[in-house]
Design an enzyme around this catalytic site. Structure first.
Site, PDB file in Angstrom:
ATOM      1  N   ARG A  95       1.159 -13.646   2.128  1.00  0.00           N
ATOM      2  CA  ARG A  95       0.219 -13.625   3.371  1.00  0.00           C
ATOM      3  C   ARG A  95      -0.929 -14.087   3.449  1.00  0.00           C
ATOM      4  NH1 ARG A  95       0.036  -7.021   3.503  1.00  0.00           N
ATOM      5  NH2 ARG A  95      -0.352  -7.513   1.158  1.00  0.00           N
ATOM      6  N   THR A 107      -6.191  -0.845   7.721  1.00  0.00           N
ATOM      7  CA  THR A 107      -7.645  -1.138   8.000  1.00  0.00           C
ATOM      8  C   THR A 107      -7.852  -1.455   9.188  1.00  0.00           C
ATOM      9  OG1 THR A 107      -7.719  -2.072   5.704  1.00  0.00           O
ATOM     10  CG2 THR A 107      -9.284  -2.842   7.452  1.00  0.00           C
ATOM     11  N   CYS A 116      -6.361  -8.863   3.309  1.00  0.00           N
ATOM     12  CA  CYS A 116      -7.579  -8.031   3.331  1.00  0.00           C
ATOM     13  C   CYS A 116      -8.856  -9.049   3.726  1.00  0.00           C
ATOM     14  CB  CYS A 116      -7.808  -7.077   2.130  1.00  0.00           C
ATOM     15  SG  CYS A 116      -6.763  -5.901   2.213  1.00  0.00           S
ATOM     16  N   VAL A 134       0.949  -1.223   0.063  1.00  0.00           N
ATOM     17  CA  VAL A 134       0.123  -0.002   0.077  1.00  0.00           C
ATOM     18  C   VAL A 134       0.776   1.405  -0.156  1.00  0.00           C
ATOM     19  CG1 VAL A 134      -1.517   1.349   1.315  1.00  0.00           C
ATOM     20  CG2 VAL A 134      -1.935  -1.096   1.264  1.00  0.00           C
ATOM     21  N   ARG A 166      14.463  -3.488   3.480  1.00  0.00           N
ATOM     22  CA  ARG A 166      13.395  -3.226   2.327  1.00  0.00           C
ATOM     23  C   ARG A 166      13.818  -1.788   1.909  1.00  0.00           C
ATOM     24  NH1 ARG A 166       9.652  -3.507  -1.504  1.00  0.00           N
ATOM     25  NH2 ARG A 166       7.841  -2.330  -1.210  1.00  0.00           N
ATOM     26  N   THR A 200      -2.496  -4.072   9.529  1.00  0.00           N
ATOM     27  CA  THR A 200      -3.126  -4.550  10.695  1.00  0.00           C
ATOM     28  C   THR A 200      -3.628  -6.040  10.742  1.00  0.00           C
ATOM     29  OG1 THR A 200      -5.024  -3.525   9.552  1.00  0.00           O
ATOM     30  CG2 THR A 200      -3.679  -2.192  11.332  1.00  0.00           C
ATOM     31  N   ASP A 223      10.352   3.211   6.379  1.00  0.00           N
ATOM     32  CA  ASP A 223       9.828   1.866   6.684  1.00  0.00           C
ATOM     33  C   ASP A 223      11.004   1.372   7.516  1.00  0.00           C
ATOM     34  OD1 ASP A 223       8.268  -0.560   4.988  1.00  0.00           O
ATOM     35  OD2 ASP A 223       9.610  -0.918   6.299  1.00  0.00           O
TER      36      ASP A 223
END
Length: 424
Positions: free
Chosen positions: A332, A126, A266, A17, A40, A85, A35
């Site tokens: 994920r 979220t 999600c 995102v 990364r 989250t 980050d």
């Protein structure tokens, strides 16, 4: 910040995102990407995005400043939090990452206030309704030493990134925005309106924007759960679900959902945020949890059906695809891993192949070893679990050649056009 000076932005969290968002913001505003993952940041500075969302040429030409050190971030007008989250092992919201990010932002807010700015902290992660104002705001106040609603303000704009989707990108979609005050709402609307051709929708409140996000994914989850349940029913009738759906979709208002494994960060997670808050309020979220139960059990059911298709005889099995969806490296909450475990419990010797998945991550997250030479052998059961483009280009004949004489070719999503022996 002077009236002529463009707003400065810091994006906290540069995953699926945060990175695409930071990239488009950097085209319009001075933007810093933060980050905490040192590896990364090092990869991004070399032009490599492991998520596959941003290509090397775009990374090379961006003005986005990258850092893993919060103290390197300049005083900013907007801090946008895009951290994960997840849920814990009991399917309860795990807010530890967004809470940690809030503590980090709190320190940066203090720097911005000292610089004469009135920063706005925007959450995109979220959450269930109330988290931004009731949980994040007190952390920001405590760490910054400043008052929310006076020295700094809150906003919420739910993320809508769909990994691997090159059509509904951040610069084209409608962005839902909300703010603590009407003035803050307009500032946030102007910020996001400058980066997307899809326009912005001003939500009535921060809680309304938070709720909109969780019900978007809960709705999809429930609809897919219905498809999975009818697949189980039709499976008992020796009836192809795809044949049924092909006929049903001729009706103008039939919703085009399909059965399958519901993974990712999600759809398989967000409904638990809503159900958690519902239970806190004394409401039993029967429909939401029923859908989650159907989808969470789907991998085990598929394993049972595949074992039955083999005459309840264990043998060698090849599972093609491990990521949660096609053409992305995102592992994920992959339910294919649960399917592999199910086949193994039935005694099958399972080999896993995936051209997109990271082998080290697969081993770390699921204890699964990806076999790069898997396509050089034959198997009693060959399952196309995730129809990556590379697999579809192989053609059905190549899949059949991987199957031993008398073996079973299975196609989880019906991607081979009826060429398989088994499908949902």
């Amino acid at each position: 910040m002077s009236p002529e000076e463009p707003p400065h932005v810091t994006v906290i969290g540069l995953g699926y995102v945060g990175l695409p968002l930071a990239m488009v913001l950097a085209k319009q505003f001075p933007t810093t990407g933060l980050d905490v993952d040192l590896k990364r940041i090092a990869e991004l500075k070399r032009g490599h995005d492991r998520t596959g969302e941003v290509d090397q040429s775009r990374m090379a030409s961006t003005s986005l400043v990258l850092t893993c050190e919060p103290h390197d971030c300049p005083p900013c007008d907007f801090y946008i939090v895009t951290v994960p989250t997840p849920i814990d092992q009991n399917n309860r919201p795990d807010l530890s990452i967004v809470e940690a990010a809030s503590r980090t932002v709190g320190k940066m807010v203090a720097k911005s206030v000292a610089d004469g700015r009135t920063p706005i902290v925007v959450y995109e992660s979220t959450v269930y309704p109330g988290v931004t104002e009731d949980i994040c705001a007190p952390i920001l106040e405590q760490v910054s030493g400043h008052e929310c609603g006076t020295d700094f303000f809150l906003a919420y704009s739910p993320e809508r990134i769909n990994p691997g989707d090159r059509e509904h990108t951040i610069d084209k979609i409608t962005k839902v925005v909300s703010g603590q005050t009407p003035e803050v709402l307009e500032k946030v609307a102007q910020l996001y309106g400058a980066i997307t051709s899809g326009g912005v929708f001003r939500a009535a409140s921060i809680r309304a924007a938070e709720a909109a996000k969780v019900i978007e994914n809960a709705q999809r989850d429930i609809n897919i759960a219905f498809m999975n349940e009818i697949a189980q029913i039709f499976g008992r009738m020796d009836l192809s679900t795809w044949d049924v759906l092909e006929a049903a979709r001729t009706k103008w208002n039939f919703l085009p959902f399909a059965p399958g494994l519901v993974g990712g960060h999600c759809i398989g997670v967000d409904p638990y945020y809503l159900s958690f808050r519902a239970e806190e309020l004394g409401h039993d979220p029967k429909v939401i949890l029923a859908g989650r139960d159907v989808n969470d059990r789907m991998a085990e059911w598929v394993g049972e059906r595949l074992h039955a298709a083999r005459g309840a005889t264990k043998g060698t099995a090849l599972v093609l695809g491990l990521t949660f969806k096609e053409d992305v490296p995102d592992l994920r909450n992959s339910k294919v891993a649960d399917l592999v475990a199910s086949l193994a419990r039935f005694g099958h010797d399972v080999t896993v192949h995936d051209p997109h998945a990271d082998a080290a991550e697969a081993l770390h997250e699921y204890g699964l070893t990806l076999d790069e030479t898997a396509l050089d052998r034959n198997y009693d059961l060959v399952l196309l679990a995730v129809p990556h483009r590379e697999y579809l280009e192989m053609g059905a004949a190549r899949f059949r050649a991987l199957t031993t004489p008398g073996g079973t070719l299975a196609d989880l999503k019906g991607a081979l056009g009826g060429a398989a022996d088994w499908t949902l």
